[in-house]
Design a protein around this motif. Structure first.
Motif, PDB file in Angstrom:
ATOM      1  N   ARG A 143      -5.083 -12.081  12.888  1.00 20.50           N
ATOM      2  CA  ARG A 143      -6.529 -11.614  12.589  1.00 20.50           C
ATOM      3  C   ARG A 143      -6.547 -10.077  12.252  1.00 20.50           C
ATOM      4  O   ARG A 143      -7.061  -9.603  11.264  1.00 20.50           O
ATOM      5  N   ASP A 144      -5.698  -9.294  13.141  1.00 20.20           N
ATOM      6  CA  ASP A 144      -5.579  -7.849  12.804  1.00 20.20           C
ATOM      7  C   ASP A 144      -5.105  -7.431  11.487  1.00 20.20           C
ATOM      8  O   ASP A 144      -5.007  -6.246  11.020  1.00 20.20           O
ATOM      9  N   ALA A 145      -4.216  -8.371  11.030  1.00 27.08           N
ATOM     10  CA  ALA A 145      -3.723  -8.114   9.332  1.00 27.08           C
ATOM     11  C   ALA A 145      -4.576  -8.131   8.384  1.00 27.08           C
ATOM     12  O   ALA A 145      -4.483  -7.660   7.126  1.00 27.08           O
ATOM     13  N   TRP A 146      -5.684  -9.071   8.372  1.00 28.91           N
ATOM     14  CA  TRP A 146      -6.753  -9.299   7.384  1.00 28.91           C
ATOM     15  C   TRP A 146      -7.157  -8.074   6.690  1.00 28.91           C
ATOM     16  O   TRP A 146      -7.481  -8.325   5.566  1.00 28.91           O
ATOM     17  N   GLY A 147      -7.308  -7.252   7.396  1.00 30.82           N
ATOM     18  CA  GLY A 147      -8.317  -5.796   6.714  1.00 30.82           C
ATOM     19  C   GLY A 147      -7.107  -4.898   6.302  1.00 30.82           C
ATOM     20  O   GLY A 147      -7.502  -3.984   5.592  1.00 30.82           O
ATOM     21  N   HIS A 148      -5.984  -5.175   6.650  1.00 31.58           N
ATOM     22  CA  HIS A 148      -4.764  -4.348   5.757  1.00 31.58           C
ATOM     23  C   HIS A 148      -4.869  -4.381   4.502  1.00 31.58           C
ATOM     24  O   HIS A 148      -4.795  -5.404   3.984  1.00 31.58           O
ATOM     25  N   PRO A 149      -4.597  -3.092   3.809  1.00 27.22           N
ATOM     26  CA  PRO A 149      -4.457  -3.086   2.253  1.00 27.22           C
ATOM     27  C   PRO A 149      -3.327  -3.747   1.864  1.00 27.22           C
ATOM     28  O   PRO A 149      -3.374  -4.694   0.786  1.00 27.22           O
ATOM     29  N   LEU A 150      -2.075  -4.060   2.598  1.00 25.84           N
ATOM     30  CA  LEU A 150      -0.915  -4.814   2.112  1.00 25.84           C
ATOM     31  C   LEU A 150      -1.403  -6.376   2.173  1.00 25.84           C
ATOM     32  O   LEU A 150      -0.707  -6.901   1.345  1.00 25.84           O
ATOM     33  N   PHE A 151      -2.144  -6.740   3.080  1.00 25.83           N
ATOM     34  CA  PHE A 151      -2.550  -8.140   2.835  1.00 25.83           C
ATOM     35  C   PHE A 151      -3.480  -8.478   1.942  1.00 25.83           C
ATOM     36  O   PHE A 151      -3.186  -9.317   1.245  1.00 25.83           O
ATOM     37  N   LYS A 152      -4.314  -7.576   1.413  1.00 26.35           N
ATOM     38  CA  LYS A 152      -4.841  -7.860   0.282  1.00 26.35           C
ATOM     39  C   LYS A 152      -3.833  -7.648  -1.091  1.00 26.35           C
ATOM     40  O   LYS A 152      -4.155  -8.650  -2.127  1.00 26.35           O
ATOM     41  N   GLU A 153      -3.184  -6.841  -1.093  1.00 28.45           N
ATOM     42  CA  GLU A 153      -2.164  -6.740  -2.091  1.00 28.45           C
ATOM     43  C   GLU A 153      -1.226  -7.821  -2.544  1.00 28.45           C
ATOM     44  O   GLU A 153      -1.082  -8.386  -3.434  1.00 28.45           O
ATOM     45  N   PRO A 161       7.303  -0.626   3.677  1.00 32.21           N
ATOM     46  CA  PRO A 161       7.763   0.945   3.613  1.00 32.21           C
ATOM     47  C   PRO A 161       6.818   1.651   2.750  1.00 32.21           C
ATOM     48  O   PRO A 161       6.214   2.977   3.083  1.00 32.21           O
ATOM     49  N   SER A 162       6.106   1.168   1.629  1.00 33.44           N
ATOM     50  CA  SER A 162       5.007   1.886   0.814  1.00 33.44           C
ATOM     51  C   SER A 162       3.707   2.345   1.729  1.00 33.44           C
ATOM     52  O   SER A 162       3.053   2.874   1.444  1.00 33.44           O
ATOM     53  N   TYR A 163       3.535   1.452   2.736  1.00 35.16           N
ATOM     54  CA  TYR A 163       2.396   1.547   3.576  1.00 35.16           C
ATOM     55  C   TYR A 163       2.793   2.226   4.894  1.00 35.16           C
ATOM     56  O   TYR A 163       2.035   2.444   5.984  1.00 35.16           O
ATOM     57  N   GLY A 164       4.037   2.910   5.254  1.00 33.45           N
ATOM     58  CA  GLY A 164       4.397   3.328   6.180  1.00 33.45           C
ATOM     59  C   GLY A 164       4.549   2.279   7.527  1.00 33.45           C
ATOM     60  O   GLY A 164       4.934   2.960   8.306  1.00 33.45           O
ATOM     61  N   ALA A 165       4.890   1.138   7.091  1.00 31.65           N
ATOM     62  CA  ALA A 165       5.230   0.151   8.120  1.00 31.65           C
ATOM     63  C   ALA A 165       6.672  -0.042   7.790  1.00 31.65           C
ATOM     64  O   ALA A 165       7.180   0.000   6.874  1.00 31.65           O
TER      65      ALA A 165
END
Length: 98
Positions: free
Chosen positions: A27-37, A93-97
């Motif tokens: 659930r905590d990944a759902w709001g991350h921009p990478l999830f949407k991308e 890596p583009s998202y600092g992860a």
């Protein structure tokens, strides 16, 4: 029609693959921009496959070609989770992860 609906879901900012991805992602990944991308890319990939299948069905009466495209749809369905994970790992890596 499916290609159009897939594109529409991307245009309104709600890629339909998100519904499926939420079953597997925390659930905590759902709001991350990478999830949407990632889901945007997967939905666009589905739109491409749907459009190619529709074109083949329209352009030819060769049953074998249509069966091959249908198998491509099935293959993409089975490979989507793997593709999504690989894409997200590549873009992280583009998202600092890591």
């Amino acid at each position: 029609m499916l290609a159009g609906l897939s594109l529409l879901s991307v245009l309104i900012g709600r890629p339909w693959t998100t519904i499926v991805a939420r079953r597997q992602a925390p659930r905590d990944a759902w709001g991350h921009p990478l999830f949407k991308e990632t889901n945007t890319v997967l939905t666009l990939l589905w739109a491409l496959i749907f459009a190619a299948t529709g074109f083949c069905a329209w352009a030819t009466d060769e049953g074998l070609l249509f069966v091959a495209m249908a198998l491509g749809n099935t293959g993409l369905g089975m490979a989507s989770p793997w593709i999504g994970k690989r894409y997200a790992a590549w873009r992280a890596p583009s998202y600092g992860a890591e």
